[in-house]
Write an enzyme that holds these catalytic residues in place. Sequence first.
Site, PDB file in Angstrom:
ATOM      1  N   LYS A   1       0.847  -1.211   0.000  1.00  0.00           N
ATOM      2  CA  LYS A   1       0.000   0.000   0.000  1.00  0.00           C
ATOM      3  C   LYS A   1       0.878   1.256   0.000  1.00  0.00           C
ATOM      4  O   LYS A   1       0.673   2.162  -0.796  1.00  0.00           O
ATOM      5  CB  LYS A   1      -0.906   0.035   1.257  1.00  0.00           C
ATOM      6  CG  LYS A   1      -1.816  -1.163   1.409  1.00  0.00           C
ATOM      7  CD  LYS A   1      -2.731  -1.037   2.617  1.00  0.00           C
ATOM      8  CE  LYS A   1      -2.013  -1.019   3.965  1.00  0.00           C
ATOM      9  NZ  LYS A   1      -1.355  -2.303   4.307  1.00  0.00           N
TER      10      LYS A   1
ATOM     11  N   ARG B   1      -9.872   1.257   7.896  1.00  0.00           N
ATOM     12  CA  ARG B   1      -9.485  -0.086   8.316  1.00  0.00           C
ATOM     13  C   ARG B   1     -10.616  -0.810   9.029  1.00  0.00           C
ATOM     14  O   ARG B   1     -10.440  -1.950   9.454  1.00  0.00           O
ATOM     15  CB  ARG B   1      -8.319   0.034   9.292  1.00  0.00           C
ATOM     16  CG  ARG B   1      -6.979  -0.263   8.684  1.00  0.00           C
ATOM     17  CD  ARG B   1      -5.960   0.015   9.759  1.00  0.00           C
ATOM     18  NE  ARG B   1      -4.825  -0.821   9.629  1.00  0.00           N
ATOM     19  CZ  ARG B   1      -3.692  -0.442   9.061  1.00  0.00           C
ATOM     20  NH1 ARG B   1      -3.566   0.751   8.541  1.00  0.00           N
ATOM     21  NH2 ARG B   1      -2.679  -1.261   9.018  1.00  0.00           N
TER      22      ARG B   1
ATOM     23  N   ARG C   1      11.898  -6.362   5.724  1.00  0.00           N
ATOM     24  CA  ARG C   1      11.801  -4.908   5.502  1.00  0.00           C
ATOM     25  C   ARG C   1      12.697  -4.142   6.478  1.00  0.00           C
ATOM     26  O   ARG C   1      12.769  -4.444   7.663  1.00  0.00           O
ATOM     27  CB  ARG C   1      10.362  -4.440   5.678  1.00  0.00           C
ATOM     28  CG  ARG C   1      10.275  -2.910   5.723  1.00  0.00           C
ATOM     29  CD  ARG C   1       8.882  -2.369   5.610  1.00  0.00           C
ATOM     30  NE  ARG C   1       7.993  -2.829   6.644  1.00  0.00           N
ATOM     31  CZ  ARG C   1       6.701  -2.526   6.672  1.00  0.00           C
ATOM     32  NH1 ARG C   1       6.182  -1.801   5.705  1.00  0.00           N
ATOM     33  NH2 ARG C   1       5.941  -2.964   7.633  1.00  0.00           N
TER      34      ARG C   1
ATOM     35  N   ARG D   1      11.236  -2.205  11.487  1.00  0.00           N
ATOM     36  CA  ARG D   1      10.070  -1.509  12.057  1.00  0.00           C
ATOM     37  C   ARG D   1       9.634  -2.249  13.309  1.00  0.00           C
ATOM     38  O   ARG D   1       9.639  -3.475  13.340  1.00  0.00           O
ATOM     39  CB  ARG D   1       8.930  -1.434  11.025  1.00  0.00           C
ATOM     40  CG  ARG D   1       8.057  -0.214  11.225  1.00  0.00           C
ATOM     41  CD  ARG D   1       7.118   0.001  10.069  1.00  0.00           C
ATOM     42  NE  ARG D   1       5.822  -0.591  10.318  1.00  0.00           N
ATOM     43  CZ  ARG D   1       4.783  -0.492   9.500  1.00  0.00           C
ATOM     44  NH1 ARG D   1       4.911   0.159   8.351  1.00  0.00           N
ATOM     45  NH2 ARG D   1       3.633  -1.043   9.804  1.00  0.00           N
TER      46      ARG D   1
ATOM     47  N   ARG E   1      -1.012  -8.787  13.458  1.00  0.00           N
ATOM     48  CA  ARG E   1      -1.516  -7.791  12.499  1.00  0.00           C
ATOM     49  C   ARG E   1      -2.329  -8.461  11.396  1.00  0.00           C
ATOM     50  O   ARG E   1      -3.342  -7.921  10.945  1.00  0.00           O
ATOM     51  CB  ARG E   1      -0.339  -7.012  11.888  1.00  0.00           C
ATOM     52  CG  ARG E   1       0.255  -5.986  12.858  1.00  0.00           C
ATOM     53  CD  ARG E   1       1.649  -5.544  12.437  1.00  0.00           C
ATOM     54  NE  ARG E   1       1.700  -4.862  11.163  1.00  0.00           N
ATOM     55  CZ  ARG E   1       2.815  -4.717  10.444  1.00  0.00           C
ATOM     56  NH1 ARG E   1       3.967  -5.205  10.885  1.00  0.00           N
ATOM     57  NH2 ARG E   1       2.780  -4.080   9.292  1.00  0.00           N
TER      58      ARG E   1
HETATM   59  P1  AP5 Z   1       4.807  -1.610   1.945  1.00  0.00           P
HETATM   60  O1  AP5 Z   1       4.585  -0.800   0.716  1.00  0.00           O
HETATM   61  O2  AP5 Z   1       5.453  -0.959   3.102  1.00  0.00           O
HETATM   62  O3  AP5 Z   1       3.456  -2.331   2.390  1.00  0.00           O
HETATM   63  P2  AP5 Z   1       2.239  -1.787   3.250  1.00  0.00           P
HETATM   64  O4  AP5 Z   1       1.026  -2.417   2.662  1.00  0.00           O
HETATM   65  O5  AP5 Z   1       2.292  -0.303   3.333  1.00  0.00           O
HETATM   66  O6  AP5 Z   1       2.588  -2.480   4.628  1.00  0.00           O
HETATM   67  P3  AP5 Z   1       2.535  -1.910   6.117  1.00  0.00           P
HETATM   68  O7  AP5 Z   1       3.290  -2.893   6.943  1.00  0.00           O
HETATM   69  O8  AP5 Z   1       2.956  -0.484   6.169  1.00  0.00           O
HETATM   70  O9  AP5 Z   1       0.987  -2.003   6.366  1.00  0.00           O
HETATM   71  P4  AP5 Z   1       0.196  -1.927   7.686  1.00  0.00           P
HETATM   72  O10 AP5 Z   1      -1.167  -1.707   7.161  1.00  0.00           O
HETATM   73  O11 AP5 Z   1       0.369  -3.095   8.564  1.00  0.00           O
HETATM   74  O12 AP5 Z   1       0.883  -0.734   8.488  1.00  0.00           O
HETATM   75  P5  AP5 Z   1       0.499   0.797   8.730  1.00  0.00           P
HETATM   76  O13 AP5 Z   1       1.749   1.543   8.779  1.00  0.00           O
HETATM   77  O14 AP5 Z   1      -0.567   1.231   7.798  1.00  0.00           O
HETATM   78  O15 AP5 Z   1       5.659  -2.892   1.510  1.00  0.00           O
HETATM   79  C1  AP5 Z   1       6.114  -3.827   2.474  1.00  0.00           C
HETATM   80  C2  AP5 Z   1       7.499  -4.360   2.047  1.00  0.00           C
HETATM   81  O16 AP5 Z   1       7.367  -5.065   0.827  1.00  0.00           O
HETATM   82  C3  AP5 Z   1       8.529  -3.265   1.812  1.00  0.00           C
HETATM   83  O17 AP5 Z   1       9.790  -3.729   2.188  1.00  0.00           O
HETATM   84  C4  AP5 Z   1       8.461  -3.058   0.293  1.00  0.00           C
HETATM   85  O18 AP5 Z   1       9.674  -2.581  -0.236  1.00  0.00           O
HETATM   86  C5  AP5 Z   1       8.134  -4.441  -0.204  1.00  0.00           C
HETATM   87  N1  AP5 Z   1       7.306  -4.459  -1.417  1.00  0.00           N
HETATM   88  C6  AP5 Z   1       6.292  -3.603  -1.724  1.00  0.00           C
HETATM   89  N2  AP5 Z   1       5.731  -3.947  -2.902  1.00  0.00           N
HETATM   90  C7  AP5 Z   1       6.408  -5.039  -3.342  1.00  0.00           C
HETATM   91  C8  AP5 Z   1       6.287  -5.864  -4.517  1.00  0.00           C
HETATM   92  N3  AP5 Z   1       5.369  -5.629  -5.471  1.00  0.00           N
HETATM   93  N4  AP5 Z   1       7.124  -6.917  -4.627  1.00  0.00           N
HETATM   94  C9  AP5 Z   1       8.065  -7.165  -3.675  1.00  0.00           C
HETATM   95  N5  AP5 Z   1       8.241  -6.425  -2.554  1.00  0.00           N
HETATM   96  C10 AP5 Z   1       7.412  -5.367  -2.388  1.00  0.00           C
HETATM   97  O19 AP5 Z   1      -0.151   0.739  10.194  1.00  0.00           O
HETATM   98  C11 AP5 Z   1       0.659   0.450  11.319  1.00  0.00           C
HETATM   99  C12 AP5 Z   1      -0.188   0.459  12.589  1.00  0.00           C
HETATM  100  O20 AP5 Z   1      -0.751   1.774  12.779  1.00  0.00           O
HETATM  101  C13 AP5 Z   1      -1.403  -0.479  12.597  1.00  0.00           C
HETATM  102  O21 AP5 Z   1      -1.042  -1.797  12.982  1.00  0.00           O
HETATM  103  C14 AP5 Z   1      -2.297   0.209  13.644  1.00  0.00           C
HETATM  104  O22 AP5 Z   1      -1.837  -0.041  14.940  1.00  0.00           O
HETATM  105  C15 AP5 Z   1      -2.074   1.691  13.332  1.00  0.00           C
HETATM  106  N6  AP5 Z   1      -3.019   2.226  12.346  1.00  0.00           N
HETATM  107  C16 AP5 Z   1      -2.713   2.748  11.136  1.00  0.00           C
HETATM  108  N7  AP5 Z   1      -3.815   3.130  10.484  1.00  0.00           N
HETATM  109  C17 AP5 Z   1      -4.863   2.862  11.303  1.00  0.00           C
HETATM  110  C18 AP5 Z   1      -6.275   3.005  11.171  1.00  0.00           C
HETATM  111  N8  AP5 Z   1      -6.830   3.531  10.071  1.00  0.00           N
HETATM  112  N9  AP5 Z   1      -7.051   2.594  12.205  1.00  0.00           N
HETATM  113  C19 AP5 Z   1      -6.515   2.069  13.331  1.00  0.00           C
HETATM  114  N10 AP5 Z   1      -5.175   1.897  13.513  1.00  0.00           N
HETATM  115  C20 AP5 Z   1      -4.356   2.288  12.507  1.00  0.00           C
HETATM  116 MG    MG Z   2       2.675   1.066   4.888  1.00  0.00          MG
END
Ligand code: AP5
Ligand code: MG
Length: 229
Positions: free
Chosen positions: A24, A99, A136, A164, A175
């Site tokens: 994402k 979410r 990552r 991270r 998660r």
């Molecule tokens: P990346 O692009 O970072 O993936 P992502 O989908 O953004 O993964 P996240 O781990 O950031 O998602 P998340 O939803 O768990 O975390 P968030 O920060 O939103 O890619 C991942 C890896 O793969 C990278 O190394 C990248 O280089 C690689 N990659 C990407 N595309 C690729 C491809 N095509 N092929 C190969 N490799 C690839 O949320 C964190 C925390 O915040 C949550 O757990 C929660 O506690 C809180 N939070 C955030 N938003 C909310 C909300 N709306 N409501 C409640 N709590 C929230």
């Molecule tokens: Mg992310």
Amino acid sequence: MGALKADCPGAINVVMLGPPGAGKGTQAERLSRTRKLPKISTGDILREAVQAGTSVGRAAKETMEAGNLIGDDIMIAIVQDRLDRPDAHCGFVLDGFPRTVVQATALDRMVADSGPLVVLDMAVPEDVLVRRLATRRICSKCGANAAPDWKTTCGKCGGALVTRVDDGIEIVRERLKVYLRQTKPLVEYYSARPTFSSIDGNRPPDLVTADVDAALDAAKDAAGRGVAL
Ligand code: AP5
Ligand code: MG
């Protein structure tokens, strides 16, 4: 849903949906650059708040480190506040919000008169997600995901690369469970809409980007032709 804005006819609003590690953030970053849309990542906003030690950050730290979701009221207020800023007036890319169904319902209210809401659901098998997150590294200073050729420091700002805090295997499993229970129902919430697309995220990033671009172009074309979105 999604009437065109009179003063901003080309406005397009994008939601990146998908499990942890689906790409994402990676795709949102690219879209933000190519389409000149602000990238609004709720995970980044929360991590910055934790680092800055604000009251939101202090309240969110433990929950994030356990892999659970922050409360809907807090998240809705954060996003409403961010969408009210002038740079989001003609569109945005949301990464990590909504979410829950409560958040999605609130977002529909927020964007009712703001152009089409394009929802891109990134699908990636669970074993691939676990592998991606286990390897990552992010920048401890600016939060960027490390590119493969960055060894120990960030190619953007020179900060040290770190794991991270929620990428440990046990927290990743939590998660993923939280995603299945609370966020996956959003696929059903959105899937009947003409602006919903499922994207195969288990391919090289450039191929994923090509599908993301095609989905956005299709939505823009339809909106331009006056199709109700
Ligand atoms: P990346 O692009 O970072 O993936 P992502 O989908 O953004 O993964 P996240 O781990 O950031 O998602 P998340 O939803 O768990 O975390 P968030 O920060 O939103 O890619 C991942 C890896 O793969 C990278 O190394 C990248 O280089 C690689 N990659 C990407 N595309 C690729 C491809 N095509 N092929 C190969 N490799 C690839 O949320 C964190 C925390 O915040 C949550 O757990 C929660 O506690 C809180 N939070 C955030 N938003 C909310 C909300 N709306 N409501 C409640 N709590 C929230
Ligand atoms: Mg992310």
